[in-house]
Design a protein around this motif. Sequence first.
Motif, mmCIF file in Angstrom:
data_model
loop_
_atom_site.group_PDB
_atom_site.id
_atom_site.type_symbol
_atom_site.label_atom_id
_atom_site.label_comp_id
_atom_site.label_asym_id
_atom_site.label_seq_id
_atom_site.Cartn_x
_atom_site.Cartn_y
_atom_site.Cartn_z
ATOM 1 N N ALA A 11 0.847 -1.190 0.000
ATOM 2 C CA ALA A 11 0.000 0.000 0.000
ATOM 3 C C ALA A 11 0.882 1.239 0.000
ATOM 4 O O ALA A 11 2.012 1.211 0.477
ATOM 5 N N SER A 12 0.345 2.331 -0.529
ATOM 6 C CA SER A 12 1.057 3.611 -0.508
ATOM 7 C C SER A 12 0.781 4.386 0.763
ATOM 8 O O SER A 12 1.555 5.260 1.150
ATOM 9 N N GLY A 13 -0.341 4.097 1.394
ATOM 10 C CA GLY A 13 -0.708 4.773 2.629
ATOM 11 C C GLY A 13 -1.793 4.006 3.348
ATOM 12 O O GLY A 13 -2.507 3.207 2.744
ATOM 13 N N LEU A 14 -1.900 4.240 4.660
ATOM 14 C CA LEU A 14 -2.874 3.534 5.476
ATOM 15 C C LEU A 14 -3.610 4.512 6.380
ATOM 16 O O LEU A 14 -3.021 5.478 6.868
ATOM 17 N N ASP A 15 -4.874 4.227 6.607
ATOM 18 C CA ASP A 15 -5.677 5.002 7.537
ATOM 19 C C ASP A 15 -6.239 4.038 8.576
ATOM 20 O O ASP A 15 -6.848 3.022 8.210
ATOM 21 N N LEU A 16 -6.004 4.317 9.855
ATOM 22 C CA LEU A 16 -6.428 3.396 10.903
ATOM 23 C C LEU A 16 -7.935 3.162 10.890
ATOM 24 O O LEU A 16 -8.400 2.095 11.249
ATOM 25 N N ALA A 17 -8.706 4.122 10.441
ATOM 26 C CA ALA A 17 -10.155 3.965 10.434
ATOM 27 C C ALA A 17 -10.664 3.195 9.217
ATOM 28 O O ALA A 17 -11.595 2.408 9.331
ATOM 29 N N THR A 18 -10.026 3.396 8.068
ATOM 30 C CA THR A 18 -10.641 2.881 6.833
ATOM 31 C C THR A 18 -9.835 1.837 6.082
ATOM 32 O O THR A 18 -10.387 1.131 5.235
ATOM 33 N N GLY A 19 -8.514 1.725 6.287
ATOM 34 C CA GLY A 19 -7.765 0.670 5.626
ATOM 35 C C GLY A 19 -6.660 1.149 4.714
ATOM 36 O O GLY A 19 -5.973 2.130 5.004
ATOM 37 N N ALA A 20 -6.505 0.442 3.576
ATOM 38 C CA ALA A 20 -5.339 0.595 2.702
ATOM 39 C C ALA A 20 -5.644 1.446 1.470
ATOM 40 O O ALA A 20 -6.716 1.334 0.869
ATOM 41 N N TYR A 21 -4.639 2.236 1.087
ATOM 42 C CA TYR A 21 -4.751 3.179 -0.027
ATOM 43 C C TYR A 21 -3.563 3.034 -0.965
ATOM 44 O O TYR A 21 -2.488 2.594 -0.566
ATOM 45 N N THR A 22 -3.775 3.468 -2.206
ATOM 46 C CA THR A 22 -2.695 3.578 -3.172
ATOM 47 C C THR A 22 -2.854 4.887 -3.934
ATOM 48 O O THR A 22 -3.817 5.626 -3.706
ATOM 49 N N THR A 23 -1.943 5.179 -4.824
ATOM 50 C CA THR A 23 -1.945 6.485 -5.490
ATOM 51 C C THR A 23 -2.632 6.483 -6.842
ATOM 52 O O THR A 23 -2.870 7.540 -7.404
ATOM 53 N N GLU A 24 -2.957 5.306 -7.377
ATOM 54 C CA GLU A 24 -3.378 5.249 -8.778
ATOM 55 C C GLU A 24 -4.560 4.299 -8.945
ATOM 56 O O GLU A 24 -4.573 3.199 -8.390
ATOM 57 N N ILE A 25 -5.557 4.697 -9.722
ATOM 58 C CA ILE A 25 -6.810 3.951 -9.864
ATOM 59 C C ILE A 25 -6.596 2.557 -10.437
ATOM 60 O O ILE A 25 -7.161 1.583 -9.931
#
Length: 192
Positions: free
Chosen positions: A112-126
């Motif tokens: 993952a590119s980033g994480l949010d403790l409330a919602t989960g895993a993120y990346t930068t590109e669709i």
Amino acid sequence: FFRSEPHFRAKADRQMGSKARIARKAAEILPHEGNVFVDSGTTCLEVGRLLIERPDLRVFTNSIPLLAHATQAQATLTAIGGEARKVSLALTGALAQTWLSHLRFDSAVVGASGLDLATGAYTTEINEAAIKAEVLRRSTVRVLVVDAEKWSRPAAVHFAPWSAFTAIVTNHQLPREARLKLAAESVKFCLV
């Protein structure tokens, strides 16, 4: 503001010791036979380099740097195809997603590119988010590998809630409430 995505080569030399420890721990919980998907990304590459030493594994990947190790691989190494992204050195797009619709995995290793403790895993590109989400849907054991710099720093595109993962391998100690949240979602937390 969301930060822009650095080039793969710029990320490859950062936190190498941490990435190697995360990779070793992730490899411990992954099988020695069957089908496994290894995502693109620098930490996933380190896991993939360990997994391709297992002759009874079939490793599927969208990581161009991992594919570069094909001549040394004891495992069967298979590219999912697709369009090459120059920034992340990942294969993405409609062709990759079409191939994924034909596959199932015993295990998957995703970054993952980033994480949010409330919602989960993120990346930068669709397109990369779509590949990650599809791989998670098609895998029995789903392992997120991520170093400490990604925590509490979500990127632009959400691709998975915490419940999408079986285990998280990281070098970042989470607060008690976050560990309890992961436990409530039946996610194993592995600290290295």
